[in-house]
Design an enzyme around this catalytic site. Structure first.
Site, short mmCIF file in Angstrom:
data_model
loop_
_atom_site.label_atom_id
_atom_site.label_comp_id
_atom_site.label_asym_id
_atom_site.label_seq_id
_atom_site.Cartn_x
_atom_site.Cartn_y
_atom_site.Cartn_z
N GLU A 1 0.80 -1.23 0.00
CA GLU A 1 0.00 0.00 0.00
C GLU A 1 0.84 1.28 0.00
O GLU A 1 0.75 2.10 0.93
CB GLU A 1 -0.94 0.03 1.21
CG GLU A 1 -1.93 -1.12 1.25
CD GLU A 1 -3.00 -0.96 2.33
OE1 GLU A 1 -2.86 -0.06 3.19
OE2 GLU A 1 -3.97 -1.72 2.31
N GLU B 1 -5.09 -8.71 1.18
CA GLU B 1 -5.74 -8.36 2.45
C GLU B 1 -7.22 -8.11 2.21
O GLU B 1 -7.59 -7.43 1.24
CB GLU B 1 -5.18 -7.06 3.06
CG GLU B 1 -3.82 -7.18 3.66
CD GLU B 1 -3.33 -5.87 4.27
OE1 GLU B 1 -4.17 -5.05 4.71
OE2 GLU B 1 -2.11 -5.67 4.29
C1 GBH Z 1 -4.19 -2.06 5.64
O1 GBH Z 1 -4.33 -0.70 5.50
C2 GBH Z 1 -2.80 -2.35 6.08
O2 GBH Z 1 -2.04 -2.91 5.04
C3 GBH Z 1 -2.72 -3.21 7.31
O3 GBH Z 1 -1.44 -3.14 7.85
C4 GBH Z 1 -3.79 -2.76 8.27
O4 GBH Z 1 -3.67 -3.35 9.53
C5 GBH Z 1 -5.11 -3.09 7.67
O5 GBH Z 1 -5.24 -2.52 6.40
C6 GBH Z 1 -6.31 -2.65 8.49
O6 GBH Z 1 -6.34 -1.27 8.63
O7 GBH Z 1 -9.04 6.28 5.73
O8 GBH Z 1 -11.31 6.56 6.43
O9 GBH Z 1 -10.65 7.29 4.22
C7 GBH Z 1 -5.61 -0.24 5.11
C8 GBH Z 1 -5.55 1.24 4.84
C9 GBH Z 1 -7.79 1.91 5.26
C10 GBH Z 1 -6.50 3.00 3.60
C11 GBH Z 1 -9.04 2.48 4.68
C12 GBH Z 1 -7.74 3.61 3.04
C13 GBH Z 1 -9.93 4.36 3.57
C14 GBH Z 1 -10.84 4.77 4.67
N1 GBH Z 1 -6.77 1.74 4.26
N2 GBH Z 1 -8.72 3.76 4.09
S1 GBH Z 1 -10.43 6.33 5.30
#
Ligand code: GBH
Length: 479
Positions: free
Chosen positions: A172, A377
């Site tokens: 990511e 994921e």
């Molecule tokens: C992943 O990130 C990671 O790779 C992992 O390490 C982590 O533990 C897992 O997901 C759970 O979080 O930010 O409110 O606009 C996910 C990251 C989360 C980025 C959702 C985009 C959109 C919602 N993503 N986010 S918001």
């Protein structure tokens, strides 16, 4: 055929990989063991106010010491794959220069333990824990970091190449650039658009150089990248935007470039997306001759992390915070991201939208025909607890997984080239700025004792893996 008599596709392709995913800083703990150097997440989590409750990854799940038990868990669930990440500061405590052999030895032991249990390893080389020493020299804003990443990738592939079947360069990178450098809620906590744009290019360059280094050291390796991707939905009423549906469609293209294209298009096509806002595109002077060729060298698979779709609508530029609206980069405030009301959400506040995963997979199949896709994921947080009888009945997670797995099966049956699914996560763990309060595991971790308790969802997931199909939901689903 993988379609049931009712027409619902439920089975997965033969040879599908069923796995669980983790990341080093989120589970290992042991931050001072055996010569590990500090990472930007050690620094960030120790900075007051950055992580909820002041939590750090100092101990986490203590998987650095308990990996045999964690490998046993994977085995007992009948999973064929484990996606974990390698901690760069365990291998190069200063980011570059002096190699720490003990760090490599740790991952050799982990990999041998997995191998003895018949579990194939997918290793992420960078899941956000940049050595602090490199951050002190500019971090990903500096082009040099991309070369240091390639050095590290080559050393790891040379040492561990016979034990790892699938290599993921970066996890990511959009979250690193955006959360870490534009809005500052992740390490290193910077809030500078120009820095974030430079970071974007250098992460991509690191991916390209790192992939080449892995291939050189471990011929025959499968090499790819994991991106967080999302469909972009536009609210039906274009009316608020001066009645212009055209303006909303343009906004959709900009949003798609912002959320997906900014990393996807350089990797797949060797160019930054046409519709990306100027503020997020790396400036031309940072893009050297040959960079885009390096970045777009063919990958063997694409890793897809999916959590929720992005929604967009015409907004009121004077009242952006209404209904969780957020201004979109590069758009003048008349188009905003928002969270639609009336949809189910996880305890993170993230929307539950399995159709979004189906749409995304079909779109990627069209963009990159024939490229194998792994869900690297997918999963959801809950505030799980242990019942008095000692069980963790995470029925909401079972429901979430059921819906999303059915969407994956449907995409596979409609022609998407799906090769595997890694649930996030094997264990409850350090959920970045949310600390330990949000639990994503299919296995519960009692952080006081480090006892692991498989949740009900782990039995559900084990059944999916053994059947290579999604079982029907119980007729009466508990509320
Ligand atoms: C992943 O990130 C990671 O790779 C992992 O390490 C982590 O533990 C897992 O997901 C759970 O979080 O930010 O409110 O606009 C996910 C990251 C989360 C980025 C959702 C985009 C959109 C919602 N993503 N986010 S918001």
């Amino acid at each position: 055929s993988n379609v049931t008599s009712s027409g619902e596709p439920l089975a997965f392709p033969a040879g599908f990989t069923w796995g669980a995913a983790t990341a080093a800083y989120q589970i290992e703990g042991a931050v001072n063991a055996d010569g590990r150097g500090p990472s930007v997440w050690d620094t960030f989590s120790r900075t007051p106010g950055k992580v909820r409750g002041g939590d750090t990854g100092d101990i986490a799940c203590d998987s650095y010491h308990r990996y045999p038990e964690d490998a046993d868990l994977l085995r007992s669930l009948g999973l064929s794959g484990y996606r974990f990440s390698i901690s760069w500061p365990r291998i190069f405590p200063d980011g570059a220069g002096q190699l720490n052999q003990a760090g490599l030895d740790y991952y050799k032991s982990l990999l041998d333990t997995l191998g003895e249990r018949g579990i194939s390893a997918a290793a992420t080389l960078f899941h956000w824990d940049l050595p602090q020493a490199l951050q002190d020299r500019g971090g990903w804003a500096s082009r040099d970091t991309a070369y240091r990443f390639a050095d590290y990738a080559g050393v790891v592939a040379e040492a561990l190449g016979d034990r790892i079947i699938r290599w993921i360069t970066l996890n990511e990178p959009l979250v690193v650039a955006h959360n870490g450098h534009r809005i500052g809620v992740h390490a290193p906590g910077l809030t500078d658009d120009a820095v974030a744009a430079a970071v974007t290019h250098h992460l991509l360059l690191g991916h390209g150089l790192g992939a080449a280094a892995v291939r050189a050291a471990a011929p025959g390796a499968e090499v790819g990248i994991t991106l967080n991707l999302t469909p972009v939905r536009v609210a039906a009423d274009g009316s608020a935007l001066n009645g212009s549906a055209q303006a909303l469609e343009r906004a959709r293209l900009v949003a798609d470039a912002t959320h997906n294209g900014i990393f996807l298009e350089p990797v797949l096509f060797g160019s930054y997306p046409e519709h990306a806002p100027a503020a997020i595109v790396p400036p031309a002077e940072l893009i050297k001759d040959g960079d885009l060729e390096t970045i777009s060298a063919p990958i063997d698979f694409l890793g897809v992390n999916y959590y929720q779709p992005e929604h967009l609508r015409a907004g009121d530029p004077d009242n952006l915070l209404r209904n969780e609206e957020r201004p979109m980069a590069g758009i003048d405030g008349h188009v905003v991201n928002y969270s639609p009301e009336g949809m189910e959400r996880t305890p993170m506040g993230w929307l539950i939208d399995p159709d979004g995963l189906y749409e995304l997979l079909m779109r990627l199949s069209a963009d990159a025909p024939g490229l194998p896709l792994y869900i690297t994921e997918n999963g959801c947080a809950a505030e799980d607890y242990v019942d008095p009888n000692g069980e963790v009945n995470d029925l909401e997670r079972i429901k979430f997984l059921h819906l999303h797995l059915a969407a994956v099966a449907r995409a596979a049956s409609d022609g998407a080239r799906l090769a595997g699914y890694y649930v996030w996560s094997l264990l409850d763990n350090f959920e970045w700025s949310y600390g330990y309060q949000k639990r994503f595991g299919i296995v519960y971790v009692d952080f006081a004792t480090q006892r692991r308790i498989p949740k009900a969802s782990s039995a559900f997931f084990a059944r999916v893996a053994s059947d290579n199909a999604v079982p029907p939901l119980p007729a009466a689903w508990p509320v």
